[in-house]
Structures are given as structure tokens and as C-alpha cells.
Scaffold this motif. Sequence first.
Motif, PDB file in Angstrom:
ATOM      1  N   ASP A 128       0.805  -1.246   0.090  1.00 46.46           N
ATOM      2  CA  ASP A 128      -0.205   0.099   0.556  1.00 46.46           C
ATOM      3  C   ASP A 128       0.881   1.238  -0.281  1.00 46.46           C
ATOM      4  O   ASP A 128       0.587   2.123   0.652  1.00 46.46           O
ATOM      5  CB  ASP A 128      -0.717  -0.115   1.421  1.00 46.46           C
ATOM      6  CG  ASP A 128      -1.937   0.513   0.816  1.00 46.46           C
ATOM      7  OD1 ASP A 128      -2.560   1.356  -0.109  1.00 46.46           O
ATOM      8  OD2 ASP A 128      -2.873   1.255   1.875  1.00 46.46           O
ATOM      9  N   HIS A 180      -3.738  -4.192   5.002  1.00 48.95           N
ATOM     10  CA  HIS A 180      -4.603  -3.602   3.714  1.00 48.95           C
ATOM     11  C   HIS A 180      -4.341  -2.151   3.881  1.00 48.95           C
ATOM     12  O   HIS A 180      -5.569  -1.737   2.313  1.00 48.95           O
ATOM     13  CB  HIS A 180      -6.193  -5.011   3.639  1.00 48.95           C
ATOM     14  CG  HIS A 180      -5.964  -6.140   3.520  1.00 48.95           C
ATOM     15  ND1 HIS A 180      -5.564  -6.835   4.223  1.00 48.95           N
ATOM     16  CD2 HIS A 180      -5.772  -6.608   2.169  1.00 48.95           C
ATOM     17  CE1 HIS A 180      -5.439  -8.391   3.725  1.00 48.95           C
ATOM     18  NE2 HIS A 180      -5.857  -8.035   2.826  1.00 48.95           N
ATOM     19  N   GLU A 181      -4.987  -1.264   4.762  1.00 55.88           N
ATOM     20  CA  GLU A 181      -5.342  -0.174   4.861  1.00 55.88           C
ATOM     21  C   GLU A 181      -4.949   0.922   5.437  1.00 55.88           C
ATOM     22  O   GLU A 181      -4.439   0.142   6.924  1.00 55.88           O
ATOM     23  CB  GLU A 181      -6.732  -0.390   5.320  1.00 55.88           C
ATOM     24  CG  GLU A 181      -7.728   1.422   4.948  1.00 55.88           C
ATOM     25  CD  GLU A 181      -7.263   1.345   3.198  1.00 55.88           C
ATOM     26  OE1 GLU A 181      -6.486   2.503   3.015  1.00 55.88           O
ATOM     27  OE2 GLU A 181      -8.082   1.532   2.685  1.00 55.88           O
ATOM     28  N   HIS A 183      -5.354   4.469   5.485  1.00 56.90           N
ATOM     29  CA  HIS A 183      -6.197   5.775   4.844  1.00 56.90           C
ATOM     30  C   HIS A 183      -6.059   6.888   5.315  1.00 56.90           C
ATOM     31  O   HIS A 183      -6.989   6.747   6.353  1.00 56.90           O
ATOM     32  CB  HIS A 183      -7.271   5.418   4.254  1.00 56.90           C
ATOM     33  CG  HIS A 183      -8.163   6.367   3.444  1.00 56.90           C
ATOM     34  ND1 HIS A 183      -7.649   6.970   1.987  1.00 56.90           N
ATOM     35  CD2 HIS A 183      -9.276   7.239   3.840  1.00 56.90           C
ATOM     36  CE1 HIS A 183      -9.191   8.291   1.260  1.00 56.90           C
ATOM     37  NE2 HIS A 183      -9.624   8.008   2.670  1.00 56.90           N
ATOM     38  N   SER A 265     -10.532  -2.616   2.375  1.00 55.29           N
ATOM     39  CA  SER A 265     -10.080  -0.832   2.277  1.00 55.29           C
ATOM     40  C   SER A 265     -10.996   0.170   2.854  1.00 55.29           C
ATOM     41  O   SER A 265     -12.726  -0.531   3.489  1.00 55.29           O
ATOM     42  CB  SER A 265     -10.615  -0.699   0.739  1.00 55.29           C
ATOM     43  OG  SER A 265     -11.774  -0.231   0.194  1.00 55.29           O
ATOM     44  N   ASP A 267     -12.738   3.770   3.985  1.00 54.87           N
ATOM     45  CA  ASP A 267     -13.114   4.913   3.363  1.00 54.87           C
ATOM     46  C   ASP A 267     -13.582   5.596   3.918  1.00 54.87           C
ATOM     47  O   ASP A 267     -14.871   5.233   4.848  1.00 54.87           O
ATOM     48  CB  ASP A 267     -12.903   4.864   1.790  1.00 54.87           C
ATOM     49  CG  ASP A 267     -12.955   6.458   1.056  1.00 54.87           C
ATOM     50  OD1 ASP A 267     -12.280   7.741   1.193  1.00 54.87           O
ATOM     51  OD2 ASP A 267     -12.592   6.294  -0.371  1.00 54.87           O
ATOM     52  N   HIS A 320     -11.654  -5.846  -4.044  1.00 52.19           N
ATOM     53  CA  HIS A 320     -11.334  -5.141  -3.601  1.00 52.19           C
ATOM     54  C   HIS A 320     -11.135  -3.440  -4.037  1.00 52.19           C
ATOM     55  O   HIS A 320     -11.427  -3.186  -4.562  1.00 52.19           O
ATOM     56  CB  HIS A 320      -9.568  -4.853  -3.615  1.00 52.19           C
ATOM     57  CG  HIS A 320      -8.471  -6.311  -3.169  1.00 52.19           C
ATOM     58  ND1 HIS A 320      -8.981  -7.706  -3.602  1.00 52.19           N
ATOM     59  CD2 HIS A 320      -7.437  -6.194  -2.221  1.00 52.19           C
ATOM     60  CE1 HIS A 320      -8.374  -8.531  -2.905  1.00 52.19           C
ATOM     61  NE2 HIS A 320      -7.147  -7.310  -2.183  1.00 52.19           N
ATOM     62  N   ASP A 321     -10.886  -2.089  -2.709  1.00 55.40           N
ATOM     63  CA  ASP A 321     -10.337  -1.282  -2.875  1.00 55.40           C
ATOM     64  C   ASP A 321     -11.894  -0.064  -3.959  1.00 55.40           C
ATOM     65  O   ASP A 321     -11.993   0.247  -4.664  1.00 55.40           O
ATOM     66  CB  ASP A 321      -9.075  -0.994  -3.840  1.00 55.40           C
ATOM     67  CG  ASP A 321      -8.726   0.932  -3.930  1.00 55.40           C
ATOM     68  OD1 ASP A 321      -8.277   0.971  -2.643  1.00 55.40           O
ATOM     69  OD2 ASP A 321      -8.887   0.640  -4.605  1.00 55.40           O
ATOM     70  N   ARG A 323     -13.619   3.065  -3.073  1.00 54.56           N
ATOM     71  CA  ARG A 323     -13.511   4.120  -3.152  1.00 54.56           C
ATOM     72  C   ARG A 323     -15.055   5.080  -2.802  1.00 54.56           C
ATOM     73  O   ARG A 323     -15.514   5.019  -4.307  1.00 54.56           O
ATOM     74  CB  ARG A 323     -12.619   4.239  -3.379  1.00 54.56           C
ATOM     75  CG  ARG A 323     -11.132   4.076  -3.025  1.00 54.56           C
ATOM     76  CD  ARG A 323     -10.759   4.265  -1.911  1.00 54.56           C
ATOM     77  NE  ARG A 323      -9.601   3.506  -1.699  1.00 54.56           N
ATOM     78  CZ  ARG A 323      -9.470   3.082  -0.262  1.00 54.56           C
ATOM     79  NH1 ARG A 323      -9.470   4.190   0.793  1.00 54.56           N
ATOM     80  NH2 ARG A 323      -8.236   2.126  -0.435  1.00 54.56           N
ATOM     81  N   ASN A 379      -6.280  -2.689  -7.225  1.00 50.79           N
ATOM     82  CA  ASN A 379      -7.192  -1.139  -6.846  1.00 50.79           C
ATOM     83  C   ASN A 379      -7.206  -0.229  -8.090  1.00 50.79           C
ATOM     84  O   ASN A 379      -6.598  -0.584  -9.751  1.00 50.79           O
ATOM     85  CB  ASN A 379      -5.927  -0.327  -6.708  1.00 50.79           C
ATOM     86  CG  ASN A 379      -5.085   0.377  -6.863  1.00 50.79           C
ATOM     87  OD1 ASN A 379      -3.901  -0.576  -7.210  1.00 50.79           O
ATOM     88  ND2 ASN A 379      -5.003   2.068  -7.369  1.00 50.79           N
ATOM     89  N   GLN A 381      -7.742   4.003  -9.696  1.00 54.45           N
ATOM     90  CA  GLN A 381      -7.855   4.789  -8.495  1.00 54.45           C
ATOM     91  C   GLN A 381      -8.420   6.218 -10.159  1.00 54.45           C
ATOM     92  O   GLN A 381      -8.079   6.182 -11.050  1.00 54.45           O
ATOM     93  CB  GLN A 381      -6.280   5.282  -8.949  1.00 54.45           C
ATOM     94  CG  GLN A 381      -5.828   6.796  -8.146  1.00 54.45           C
ATOM     95  CD  GLN A 381      -4.337   6.867  -8.031  1.00 54.45           C
ATOM     96  OE1 GLN A 381      -3.815   6.337  -9.430  1.00 54.45           O
ATOM     97  NE2 GLN A 381      -3.670   8.587  -8.040  1.00 54.45           N
ATOM     98  N   ARG A 429      -0.833  -2.261  -4.605  1.00 55.23           N
ATOM     99  CA  ARG A 429      -2.066  -1.073  -5.472  1.00 55.23           C
ATOM    100  C   ARG A 429      -0.589  -0.915  -6.036  1.00 55.23           C
ATOM    101  O   ARG A 429       0.422  -0.720  -6.098  1.00 55.23           O
ATOM    102  CB  ARG A 429      -2.830  -0.523  -4.377  1.00 55.23           C
ATOM    103  CG  ARG A 429      -3.400  -1.484  -3.553  1.00 55.23           C
ATOM    104  CD  ARG A 429      -4.219  -0.256  -2.190  1.00 55.23           C
ATOM    105  NE  ARG A 429      -5.452  -0.840  -2.001  1.00 55.23           N
ATOM    106  CZ  ARG A 429      -5.441  -0.084  -0.600  1.00 55.23           C
ATOM    107  NH1 ARG A 429      -5.014  -0.103   0.333  1.00 55.23           N
ATOM    108  NH2 ARG A 429      -7.047  -0.725  -0.301  1.00 55.23           N
TER     109      ARG A 429
END
Length: 590
Positions: A128, A180-181, A183, A265, A267, A320-321, A323, A379, A381, A429
Amino acid sequence: MSPWTWTLPCARRSPLRLSGLHVATIGAAFSLLYLFCVFVIPQILRLRFRTDLGWYDLGFYGFGPSKNYASFDYASPRVEISQWDAGCDPRYTFLAPRGDSIAQAGPMILDAAGNLVWMKHNWETTQDFKVQRYQDEDYLTYWEGGEIEGRGFGSWYMLDSTYTQRYEINPVGNYGGDLHEFHITPEGTALVTVYDPTPADLTSVGGPALGWIFDGVFQEIDIESGELLFEWRASRHYPVNSTYEPLRRTGRTRETAFDYVHINSVDTDEQGNYLVSARHTHSVSCIDRTTGELLWTLGGKLNDFTDASDGEATNFAWQHDARWHANNTLTLFDNAAHSNEDSGESRGMTIHLDVTAREATLQTAYYHPQQMKSVSQGNVQILDDGDRVLVGWGHSAAYSEYTPDGQLQCNVHFGASAFFTFGRVVSYRTFKGTWVGHPQNPPDAEVEGNHVYVSWNGATEVVAWRLEAWASDDVSDATSFGVVAQFEKTGFETEIEIPEDMEWPLFRIVALDADGNPLGVTDVLQRDQGMSMDELLHVQNWILYIAFVMAGGGLLAGLYRCICCRRLFRRSNDYQLVPLSEREDDRSPV
């Protein structure tokens, strides 16, 4: 039997012995065939050969091709850019390659051409890696620690622009930080994950009444003080039978706890509510920031949404991931597979949610041209301007950029794609972003013959190198240097040829920015006065090669000579047995 007839013990064999030998041979053949079918054929079927693969993707440069440097101790990935359009993001790429075919694992920054910008070799697992903003300053952040069966036990780190560690974050309580995270929220707090072994009733999934689960936990922590602001546990909101993960032999002891949720994840949305991706329940849930209650769940057995895209918006699996973005848009990476035996094709996804009406619509799916199946990690983005989307393929060593409508614009591999399913090169990621680095150490340089190789790990503003020679007759005057030549920076390491007419053997290399300002200076270097150690070793290696060739040739000639002599000896000693009486009669009288 005549006196000259010989009978060898092995000349005759019984039918029983012959049949036993045949049975053993057939049994061995079937055993080898069975082992081939069980162990070899499944590996062959995992290969992803295609007619459009080049030498790189076929593995001719290795499973994880790398670049070595003269002035830098570590190797970096040698990437393959198979597609690159004018609209591709020119910023830096942030990833943390690892695997059996990576020379040195750790966080790395690459430029748009795939050249190394900065790397740090970490002995433990790194995941990450990305740029995050905290208190109006950019930081490099990553997790480092030990890993077992997809879970981690480590800490999160934040490095400033000089690559100095400024923060180490750990969860509150007797926990190890999970991989894993990590943030950082707009409010400057940190969201982190924890896997906590906890007793639980597993009868609903065929387990014991007193079993063990890895409870999915996330915490919100104040970075500056380390204070716990919020903690949430999946076991209080997700029933165990909401999982798609098979129990198998897990869940009987604390050490083999059942990982039924697998948070990967966390957020926040505009209201500060939490968005959690649970891989093993195939779901993404929104959690009230105050009470911790589930506000809604998308996907899986607890799904609250009607799918307006004929199931394509809610049928993601092992994802995964997740957002949250403006205009009620959700992105996630749909792995679609948990192992190589699973069917399904991985993809990035953009989903629009009408939360009030509980309706989900698939806006865009992002597929790889090689029909990627990434069984873990990955991931999505949305890049800063919103005109492009980056997909990191996780277990498959690749990252790609797309237009908003899903058209592939850029495609980069940092491992041979024919062997992606073996996971020899992975990155949890992959991100794009801006970064300005000012390393505190001086540039590195290495002189080899009449060339000097120079690099500066992490320096992002160097555009040229200036060669300066010691221009004073006074050896004690270490400040008198004259400009000899200037060279454009090329990639991570620049090769500079030392001019033959440079009078003094002592010199240095100065790093320059775009305005010609000096940024850093190497230590004083000296031109080689004779044969270098590397050249000497090179000559010695050639001598050894010649010696081995001569020795091998002599050995082969000797063997050939012995074989020929043995044949001649056999021919000169041919004989025939005759009766003893005949030999006595043939004797000449004395």
C-alpha cells in the motif's frame, strides 16, 4: 557339456522373473504419468500464452526483468510499455513490487517511462505504497511487517520529502497493524485495519459452536496523538453465514481462526460515514460514523440495492479497494476470482448509486486486453482531472490507464504476463501522483575506466549533471574546481564519458535543476590510473574460461584415446577355445 562351453548366470531368466520386471516397469511408468498429471499439467494450464505476446511477456528476460546500476546497489524493475497514448498520465507511479522474482522488494517510484526515481529496500513485506497529504504536506506512506495467509502484523510509516521517517502509526490496543489499509482522511485522521482472533459460534457454516473467527476491525486514529477516535467490529453486524469463504479446516483454534469477512479497504463519504470493503462477503457497506450501524450494503448476501444493469453492478466477487467519490459514484476492483481454479475475469468498476432509491447502475467496466484474472489485490484510482482511470492489477504485475468510457490508453507490465497466475511478481496497489523529493545524502557516482556513472536516489528535480575538474595546483585547495562539461540527465543513472584532455585526475559531479542551480555534489572522484579491479577480474575470468576449455578438451581427448585403445586391444586378443588334447598334440617335439 564340452570343456570349452561357458554358461553365464544371467544368460537365462525364468518367465516369472521376466513378468515381475515387466510389472515393475509398467507400475513405474503409471506412477510417473500420475505424478505428471497431478503436478505438471496443472502448472502448464496456468500458463497464459497468447499469440500477441512479445519476448518480454514470454519470460525471455526473466519472470521479473530488472535493471542493475553501477552507482546504485539495488536493482529496479525493467518495465514493458505495450501501449502509450498522448493522454497517458505523465506523473510518477507508486508501487511496491514483491515476489520470488523481485531482486529487492520495497516501495518504489517510477517515472512515466518506467525509469526508477526512488526506492527503499525493505527486508519485511511492504504494501500500500502511495502519496498522501497530511497537514498541507505530502508524505510517502506504506505498511511494513510480517505476512501470513493474506493478513499482516506490522506498522504504517510516513516519510517526508527528504525521505525521513516522521511518523510510525500502530493500532490502539494489543494488536498488530494489518497490511490492507492506511488511509488518511481529509480531517487528518488515519483509518487502519486489524484482524483480531475472536471466539464465535460457527455452527451456521458447519463449524463448532465454540470456534474462532478473525474479526474484521477498523480504527480511526489521531495521527499526532495516537488517540483512538472510533472502532468498528464486523462480528457485531455481519453474520458468519454471510461469507462466501469455505470453512475447510479453519476455525477450530485461535491460530487457525476463520477469516469470514476479510476487510481490505476503508474510506469515508461526504458526511464522514465509513465505506468498508469486505472481500469474503462480496460486499461494500456504508457504516454510520456515530453508531456504527449498517446504513446500506451493496453486493453479497446482504445486498440492499436493485441492480439496474442486469446484475453487472452487484455481481462483483472477492473485490478490493472500494472508494467513494463525488456525485454518488463508487469505484472498486472486482477480482472475480479467489484462486486459479475459479472462473471469471477481473475488472475495474465505476458504479453509480442512488442511495435513496437503493438502485445501483454500472457506469463503466475496465478490462485488460489479456483477459486478466487477478486472484488477489488490485485497485482503481480516478486520476486528478477525472479524465482517466488507473487500474492496478494486483496479483498480476501490470497497471493500465483508461478513458472514462473504458477505452485502454496505456498499459505497462513489470513482470512477464505469461506467468502472471504464478504470482512471482505482484504489487498490492499501484498509484499515480506528484512528488518532489530532496534526499539528504549526496549523489552517488562510480568510476569505471574512462566513464563515470552517476545517480541520486529520490532526487526529482535534477535535469543535468555538470563535470567539474580540480583546477588548482595546490592539493590542499579543495574548493578550486573548473567546469569541464555538462550532460543531460538520462533515466535513473547517467553515463558520462570523462574527456581525454581533462588535465587533472580529480573531479566531481554537480546535480543541476532546470534553472542551472546546483542541488548536490558528489564526493571527489578520481580517474582510474591503470587497470581497474573489475577489469583485472574480467581478464582473470577469461583465463579461467580458457583453462576450463583446455581441461575439458584434454579430458575428452583422453577418453577418446582410451576408447580407441580398448577397441584395438579387443581386436588383438581374439581367441578360440580348443580341446586340451589337441593343444598337446600340436606341441613341437623338444
